[in-house]
Design an enzyme around this catalytic site. Sequence first.
Site, short mmCIF file in Angstrom:
data_model
loop_
_atom_site.label_atom_id
_atom_site.label_comp_id
_atom_site.label_asym_id
_atom_site.label_seq_id
_atom_site.Cartn_x
_atom_site.Cartn_y
_atom_site.Cartn_z
N HIS A 1 1.08 -1.07 0.02
CA HIS A 1 -0.13 -0.04 0.10
C HIS A 1 0.91 1.09 0.00
CE1 HIS A 1 -3.05 -2.76 1.43
NE2 HIS A 1 -3.76 -2.19 0.45
N HIS B 1 -7.26 7.14 -2.99
CA HIS B 1 -8.02 6.04 -2.21
C HIS B 1 -7.29 5.28 -1.05
CE1 HIS B 1 -5.72 3.02 -4.54
NE2 HIS B 1 -6.24 2.03 -3.93
N ASP B 2 -6.21 5.44 -1.17
CA ASP B 2 -5.24 4.58 -0.04
C ASP B 2 -4.27 5.35 0.70
OD1 ASP B 2 -6.29 1.93 0.33
OD2 ASP B 2 -5.21 1.28 -1.15
N ASP C 1 -9.02 -1.48 -7.84
CA ASP C 1 -8.17 -1.61 -6.76
C ASP C 1 -7.53 -3.03 -6.47
OD1 ASP C 1 -7.15 -0.68 -4.24
OD2 ASP C 1 -8.88 -1.47 -3.36
N HIS D 1 1.16 1.55 -5.45
CA HIS D 1 -0.23 0.76 -5.91
C HIS D 1 -1.20 2.05 -6.23
CE1 HIS D 1 -3.95 -1.19 -4.76
NE2 HIS D 1 -4.42 -0.35 -3.93
#
Length: 796
Positions: free
Chosen positions: A519, A559-560, A690, A523
């Site tokens: 992560h 998103h992360d 994802d 990514h």
Amino acid sequence: MSLESCCQELDHQVSSTELWLGPMRLTQDPIQVLLVFAKEDSQSDAFWWACDRAGYRCNIACTPESALECFLDKHHEIIVIDHRYPRYLDAESVCRSIRATKPSEHTTILAVVPRVGLDQEEMSVLPILHAGFNRRFMENFSMIACYNELIQIEHGEVRSQFKLRSCNSIFTALDHCQEAIEITSEEHVIQYVNPAFERMMGYHKEELLGKELTDFPKSDKNRADLLDTINTCIKKGKEWQGMYYGRRKSGDSIQQHVKVTPVIGQGGKIRHFVSLKKLCSSSDNNKQIYKISRDEKFSGDNALTESHSHSFRHKNRRKESVDVRSITSRSSDAASLQNNRYSSMARIHTMTIEAPITKVINIINAAQENSPVTVAEALDRVLEILRTTELYSPQLGTKDEDPHTSDLVGGLMSDGLRRLSENEYVFSKNIHHSHSHLSLPITINDIPPRIAQLLDNEDSWDFNIFELEAITHKRPLVYLGLKIFACFGVCEFLNCSEASLRSWLQIIEANYHAFNSYHNSTHAADVLHATAYFLQQENVKANLDELDKVAALIAATVHDVDHPGRTNSFLCNAGSELALLYNDTAVLESHHSALAFQLTAKDGKCNIFKNMDRTQYRTLRQAIIDMVLATEMTRHFEHVNKFVNSINKPIAAEENNSNSEGSDCECSPSIKNSPENRILIKRMLIKCADVANPCRPLDLCIEWAGRISEEYFAQTDEEKRQGLPVVMPVFDRNTCSIPKSQISFIDYFITDMFDAWDAFAQLPNLIQHLTENYKYWKSLDDLKCKSLRYSSDINK
């Protein structure tokens, strides 16, 4: 006008009037008026011409005999009788003779009385009313005065009587209805029962009408608190359905399926309750419906039965369903099944909430009533499943059957096992970086040739994100983001400068943890690449607007952000600050979206939203948040199943219809382009982006598998060190089989989701990669390869 004839008629063509009685459409013929005057004068002329002006059909009679004969022939709605000259015409006698006939029930009779002098006392109207008149009209020779009187009668009494007369058809239908029907007042006084009700309960209606429900004996099979439950529901104006036990006049208890509906009346208050009752099959007569004699009726009380139904299950590792063949092959006692088939209804319908799932259950219950025993039994199992809280989450077998899948799913699909207050997980880096830590922004034209050359291939699904990671020194997100955002015109849409976009990409990438094996910003760049690739597909482009596309690209980028390399379950078990902040619910996903907007708003130099219209910004913000939250795995199956039911299935049905008609298939835009369906498409898009690693080329798939495994290994190590619950025990670096974990992940999460996405977006190359990669992992598993963590190890 001459009155030499006993009865004359004024008749001309007029149109009918349309009225409504609730949902019932009625058509009223032109009004008919009978004038009864023994002597021609100005008053009779005034009413005659008033009828002509109003468009009424008018007859005039000069004797009691001709008046009665004419009325019995025509059935007039209004009768005007001259009450001024008793010696020429006994008006009250004429009125009584007409009232003695059945058709006069819905007729309005008007008495014309003489004027009262100024020195005379006003007479009481009661004698006229007692004679059968409805109204009186003070002598007035004005045609307009007569016209106004007739018009008021039409819009008042006549129309009301016409609607009441139409109720005869409704009562005829009720009398011939096979269902037992009972109508009570708001105080539960019985007002009407139909013949079917009398036959079912063994009472004559004369024994019931005017009595309260509480006056009749209750069945001893009723649950003690059932009446309170029912009354609580219906007094709120909500319909109640369920299984009752009613007591017949003979004392027998019979099981009924009952629906009680409140009826709103005057003042917006409940004025009546309508009960529909059907007999349920009895175990005492082996599925035979009670044969009840015509002289029986209702006792007024029933009860809810408890559930004793049995269900049969057939499970596999990925999904749970009912094996209908196993049900139909079983021999079972027919009588007990007939009792069991209604048990679910009894449990469900005590609810007073009319939620969509309640409506679904009502439909299933209705379908059970006339279904064969085996189908009814299967529907009971359906109802049992619908009552579970996790409708979209497949149930696994025991851990002994598939520990890899169980541990993997348990870790990803739950927010935590239990809280250990003595342990606290703290992030190891400061999540808010200032701009002083960032390198100077670069322009799209300043990108080094090697990077630019690599980015020329970014529109290919086989684009190698790890090469970009290497040559950008682990800063692929800024470079790839500049390229993709420029291709989609994001700066133009946001009305921001390229410098603001560069600064924004830099601060977002700086808040990804480079020391995470999985992560990290690589990514994020990979998910951004997949998102852009999906947005270029024709079916996706056709169903998303520009705001949707910009929202998808931004959501993929952030998103992360600030992911700690640990799962939600770990943070909840460790009692982390974030878990406390977000109440153990979608902890990381809530943090990612919140932090992204905090970082953006912190400095005007990187605020890409600052020039947007407020309304458009709020819409964009909501779309971004919704997509980021959709990456949370506990709702994975909910999102996939909603996409299949709302997108895939309607499209497939439309294609089948078009093919059967021999035309080219173009799915109706309304199926896919509604705001609700666009949300489902965006959620599915980012979810697939994802977790697209298993659909990448094999070498990329292997690298991603090694990286995620290493991150899970590190979490397991830390859980053991801190004495926390081990969320995924199979991810022990000394014993884990990466091929098995990949096979489980593909089986459980990936295959169905990408089949659904491919059916919509048409991505055959992804499915081909997925198939090949799955075969590769299966071959390694067959060779019993276990602790292979990176591509170099696996290749060796």
